[in-house]
Write an enzyme that holds these catalytic residues in place. Sequence first.
Site, PDB file in Angstrom:
ATOM      1  N   GLY A  73      42.004  46.286  33.826  1.00 49.84           N
ATOM      2  CA  GLY A  73      40.742  45.809  34.399  1.00 49.84           C
ATOM      3  C   GLY A  73      39.823  45.269  33.318  1.00 49.84           C
ATOM      4  O   GLY A  73      40.136  45.337  32.120  1.00 49.84           O
ATOM      5  N   ASP A  74      38.692  44.682  33.759  1.00 55.87           N
ATOM      6  CA  ASP A  74      37.679  44.146  32.837  1.00 55.87           C
ATOM      7  C   ASP A  74      38.216  43.020  31.951  1.00 55.87           C
ATOM      8  O   ASP A  74      37.732  42.821  30.833  1.00 55.87           O
ATOM      9  CB  ASP A  74      37.089  45.257  31.929  1.00 55.87           C
ATOM     10  CG  ASP A  74      36.572  46.422  32.733  1.00 55.87           C
ATOM     11  OD1 ASP A  74      35.983  46.183  33.796  1.00 55.87           O
ATOM     12  OD2 ASP A  74      36.783  47.569  32.306  1.00 55.87           O
ATOM     13  N   GLU A  75      39.216  42.299  32.416  1.00 58.06           N
ATOM     14  CA  GLU A  75      39.815  41.233  31.605  1.00 58.06           C
ATOM     15  C   GLU A  75      38.964  39.966  31.606  1.00 58.06           C
ATOM     16  O   GLU A  75      39.256  39.022  30.872  1.00 58.06           O
ATOM     17  CB  GLU A  75      41.217  40.860  32.128  1.00 58.06           C
ATOM     18  CG  GLU A  75      42.254  41.984  32.056  1.00 58.06           C
ATOM     19  CD  GLU A  75      42.309  42.783  33.335  1.00 58.06           C
ATOM     20  OE1 GLU A  75      41.416  42.592  34.197  1.00 58.06           O
ATOM     21  OE2 GLU A  75      43.224  43.605  33.492  1.00 58.06           O
ATOM     22  N   GLY A  76      37.952  39.928  32.463  1.00 56.66           N
ATOM     23  CA  GLY A  76      37.134  38.720  32.563  1.00 56.66           C
ATOM     24  C   GLY A  76      37.519  37.901  33.794  1.00 56.66           C
ATOM     25  O   GLY A  76      37.330  36.675  33.815  1.00 56.66           O
ATOM     26  N   LYS A  77      38.040  38.582  34.814  1.00 59.07           N
ATOM     27  CA  LYS A  77      38.454  37.875  36.043  1.00 59.07           C
ATOM     28  C   LYS A  77      37.270  37.189  36.710  1.00 59.07           C
ATOM     29  O   LYS A  77      37.426  36.129  37.305  1.00 59.07           O
ATOM     30  CB  LYS A  77      39.093  38.851  37.049  1.00 59.07           C
ATOM     31  CG  LYS A  77      40.416  39.421  36.592  1.00 59.07           C
ATOM     32  CD  LYS A  77      40.980  40.375  37.621  1.00 59.07           C
ATOM     33  CE  LYS A  77      40.148  41.601  37.855  1.00 59.07           C
ATOM     34  NZ  LYS A  77      39.985  42.479  36.679  1.00 59.07           N
ATOM     35  N   ASN A  99      33.497  49.713  42.768  1.00 60.83           N
ATOM     36  CA  ASN A  99      33.875  50.205  41.429  1.00 60.83           C
ATOM     37  C   ASN A  99      34.152  49.026  40.498  1.00 60.83           C
ATOM     38  O   ASN A  99      34.095  49.152  39.286  1.00 60.83           O
ATOM     39  CB  ASN A  99      35.119  51.117  41.498  1.00 60.83           C
ATOM     40  CG  ASN A  99      36.271  50.508  42.289  1.00 60.83           C
ATOM     41  OD1 ASN A  99      36.114  49.491  42.941  1.00 60.83           O
ATOM     42  ND2 ASN A  99      37.421  51.143  42.250  1.00 60.83           N
ATOM     43  N   GLY A 101      33.451  45.446  38.686  1.00 58.57           N
ATOM     44  CA  GLY A 101      32.242  44.730  38.266  1.00 58.57           C
ATOM     45  C   GLY A 101      32.640  43.375  37.736  1.00 58.57           C
ATOM     46  O   GLY A 101      33.364  43.289  36.752  1.00 58.57           O
ATOM     47  N   HIS A 102      32.245  42.317  38.426  1.00 58.84           N
ATOM     48  CA  HIS A 102      32.593  40.976  37.982  1.00 58.84           C
ATOM     49  C   HIS A 102      31.341  40.280  37.464  1.00 58.84           C
ATOM     50  O   HIS A 102      30.394  40.065  38.210  1.00 58.84           O
ATOM     51  CB  HIS A 102      33.218  40.178  39.134  1.00 58.84           C
ATOM     52  CG  HIS A 102      34.608  40.642  39.472  1.00 58.84           C
ATOM     53  ND1 HIS A 102      35.277  40.251  40.589  1.00 58.84           N
ATOM     54  CD2 HIS A 102      35.440  41.462  38.813  1.00 58.84           C
ATOM     55  CE1 HIS A 102      36.479  40.815  40.598  1.00 58.84           C
ATOM     56  NE2 HIS A 102      36.593  41.558  39.535  1.00 58.84           N
ATOM     57  N   THR A 103      31.351  39.983  36.170  1.00 59.84           N
ATOM     58  CA  THR A 103      30.163  39.376  35.571  1.00 59.84           C
ATOM     59  C   THR A 103      30.354  37.865  35.469  1.00 59.84           C
ATOM     60  O   THR A 103      31.376  37.399  34.983  1.00 59.84           O
ATOM     61  CB  THR A 103      29.939  39.954  34.153  1.00 59.84           C
ATOM     62  OG1 THR A 103      29.982  41.373  34.251  1.00 59.84           O
ATOM     63  CG2 THR A 103      28.610  39.519  33.576  1.00 59.84           C
ATOM     64  N   GLN A 284      40.093  45.280  39.491  1.00 61.97           N
ATOM     65  CA  GLN A 284      40.727  46.161  38.500  1.00 61.97           C
ATOM     66  C   GLN A 284      41.911  45.446  37.812  1.00 61.97           C
ATOM     67  O   GLN A 284      41.857  44.243  37.644  1.00 61.97           O
ATOM     68  CB  GLN A 284      41.165  47.477  39.148  1.00 61.97           C
ATOM     69  CG  GLN A 284      40.008  48.427  39.447  1.00 61.97           C
ATOM     70  CD  GLN A 284      39.340  48.180  40.776  1.00 61.97           C
ATOM     71  OE1 GLN A 284      39.994  47.875  41.752  1.00 61.97           O
ATOM     72  NE2 GLN A 284      38.038  48.332  40.824  1.00 61.97           N
ATOM     73  N   THR A 299      43.220  53.640  39.816  1.00 59.31           N
ATOM     74  CA  THR A 299      42.313  53.592  40.954  1.00 59.31           C
ATOM     75  C   THR A 299      43.148  53.871  42.211  1.00 59.31           C
ATOM     76  O   THR A 299      44.352  54.118  42.116  1.00 59.31           O
ATOM     77  CB  THR A 299      41.546  52.244  40.996  1.00 59.31           C
ATOM     78  OG1 THR A 299      40.506  52.354  41.968  1.00 59.31           O
ATOM     79  CG2 THR A 299      42.458  51.061  41.323  1.00 59.31           C
ATOM     80  N   VAL A 360      29.765  48.172  35.595  1.00 61.71           N
ATOM     81  CA  VAL A 360      29.298  49.003  36.707  1.00 61.71           C
ATOM     82  C   VAL A 360      28.665  50.291  36.193  1.00 61.71           C
ATOM     83  O   VAL A 360      27.573  50.675  36.589  1.00 61.71           O
ATOM     84  CB  VAL A 360      30.480  49.333  37.662  1.00 61.71           C
ATOM     85  CG1 VAL A 360      30.059  50.326  38.723  1.00 61.71           C
ATOM     86  CG2 VAL A 360      30.995  48.059  38.309  1.00 61.71           C
TER      87      VAL A 360
HETATM   88  P1  IMP Z   1      37.819  54.834  40.630  1.00 60.72           P
HETATM   89  O1  IMP Z   1      38.320  53.470  40.949  1.00 60.72           O
HETATM   90  O2  IMP Z   1      36.315  54.941  40.640  1.00 60.72           O
HETATM   91  O3  IMP Z   1      38.481  55.883  41.455  1.00 60.72           O
HETATM   92  O4  IMP Z   1      38.254  55.156  39.115  1.00 60.72           O
HETATM   93  C1  IMP Z   1      39.609  55.349  38.744  1.00 60.72           C
HETATM   94  C2  IMP Z   1      39.912  54.756  37.367  1.00 60.72           C
HETATM   95  O5  IMP Z   1      39.864  53.340  37.465  1.00 60.72           O
HETATM   96  C3  IMP Z   1      38.902  55.146  36.278  1.00 60.72           C
HETATM   97  O6  IMP Z   1      39.570  55.234  35.042  1.00 60.72           O
HETATM   98  C4  IMP Z   1      37.944  53.966  36.264  1.00 60.72           C
HETATM   99  O7  IMP Z   1      37.305  53.834  35.014  1.00 60.72           O
HETATM  100  C5  IMP Z   1      38.920  52.836  36.512  1.00 60.72           C
HETATM  101  N1  IMP Z   1      38.278  51.660  37.116  1.00 60.72           N
HETATM  102  C6  IMP Z   1      37.875  51.492  38.384  1.00 60.72           C
HETATM  103  N2  IMP Z   1      37.343  50.271  38.564  1.00 60.72           N
HETATM  104  C7  IMP Z   1      37.435  49.634  37.382  1.00 60.72           C
HETATM  105  C8  IMP Z   1      37.080  48.308  36.937  1.00 60.72           C
HETATM  106  O8  IMP Z   1      36.583  47.443  37.660  1.00 60.72           O
HETATM  107  N3  IMP Z   1      37.342  48.045  35.627  1.00 60.72           N
HETATM  108  C9  IMP Z   1      37.924  48.937  34.787  1.00 60.72           C
HETATM  109  N4  IMP Z   1      38.261  50.172  35.160  1.00 60.72           N
HETATM  110  C10 IMP Z   1      38.024  50.516  36.453  1.00 60.72           C
END
Ligand code: IMP
Length: 493
Positions: A73-77, A99, A101-103, A284, A299, A360
């Site tokens: 996740g957080d690759e810059g999608k 959960n 977060g897209h910036t 993610q 997740t 987020v």
């Molecule tokens: P949850 O999705 O809140 O249940 O979190 C489960 C795992 O996924 C945790 O390690 C979170 O940090 C990770 N996670 C959930 N959403 C993101 C995201 O958008 N980017 C990066 N990590 C995420």
Amino acid sequence: MCGCLHREVFTGATLSPAEGKKKVPASEEAGYSTARCVAFAVARVFRPGDFTAMQSRGDRLMKSIVVVGAQWGDEGKGKVVDYLAGSFDYIARCAGGHNAGHTVIYDGNRFVLQLIPCGILRPGKHAVIGSGVVVDPVALAAELDTLAKSGIDVTGRLHLSNRAHLIFPYHRQMEKAAEAARGAWKIGTTSRGIGPAYEDKMARHGIRVGDLLNPERFREKLERVIAEKDAVCRATYGVPLDTAGMAEQYLELGERLRPLISDVSVLINHALDAGRSVLFEGAQGTMLDIDFGTYPYVTSSNAISGGVCTGLGVGPTRIDAVAGVTKAYTTRVGSGPFPTEMPDLEATEVRDRGKEYGAVTGRPRRCGWLDLVVLQYAIRINGISSLVVTKLDVFDTQKEIQVCIGYHYKGTPLREMPAAAEDLAEVTPEYATLPGWQSVTYGVQDAAKLPRLAVAYLKFISDFLGVEVGMISTGPDRDATIVCAATQLATWI
Ligand code: IMP
């Protein structure tokens, strides 16, 4: 680097990233070209004239592309989807919740979207929230308010699946209690109630967006669920469930969301039938996928490309291609194995340069070198046909760059990604060392202006993986983007 294996590599070639070679399939090595195998199969199954339907489908000006995260996740999608969205009619999300977060940054404004696909920022484009997404209506209403304040009108353009499951405050309450009970084994979730909402969906006592439209049915379902959850909460965590005013608040929000709610599978399939283009926006990343990620540190939904089919009601035959987004390095938030994680000092430098703090939660992200074993796995699981490399500029001052090219487990090379997180935690990465370019790529918009060694780095990745690098991001702004000429990705724009 602390007990890791190294291999010195210097590739000084000035080659275009578009020149990534495809690996030769085993059938071709054995003397059978893929084209010949297909021609043979087709000739046996079809007679002349039977092809008419297939040809007319092929003639459709259909463009349906999935954008997935190839790491944690957080690759810059967000930026990539926002860039591509200009060339698509619909932008649809299939999984996750707020959960993600897209910036997106443009015109000097910074937008962080958590639930609404970032295609909404482009005038005239349709944004779709699919049935595989879990929706907190309070969070959705807040996001709508933020968009309205920025003058972005979503009327007739935002569509919410009637089959999407709802997140309730008790999901957050139960998640916090569960994480606290896990102690050292905690997952490090975002505390948004995502996991418990998906648990309820699978346990078949979830409540869906469509239920909000029928107050009597909604109250009756909610009462039943609350009675059960209250008993579980008291028995397990010793606290009662706080539900005061919840039904009324949700029904009010339901009225506000009513104009957005529909059967989005019908909407998207009709759009594809009519020759419209659809961009599927992943949330993610592959390694956080519930089935193929580093379970249990994942997740609760399918973050891989297959999630598009189950989370939007779109058949796999309707998807044309998959783009995988990777940073020039790797990050992850939360707990779980991370083979190429950097030691503190190096991680701090990359974190500061890359502003690696959760969009987020604000949590500092763990930083590490690029892991080609992870990318190889992501390519296989998602069917990635083009790679997008983001945050190249973060390495602008780096003297040497490590790239993980293999894992060793108990002294033996591993050929595939281990299924158990415990085993992945014990692998020793094998690294190739590449020279840094030590000049500015920040904001570069033209591949020809990239330093020779930056091109060599991208070519090394592309050659190793056998997949093209179709796009490069050199900064957070929309314009700080290079679309590589003569690539598959370039044809989508
Ligand atoms: P949850 O999705 O809140 O249940 O979190 C489960 C795992 O996924 C945790 O390690 C979170 O940090 C990770 N996670 C959930 N959403 C993101 C995201 O958008 N980017 C990066 N990590 C995420």
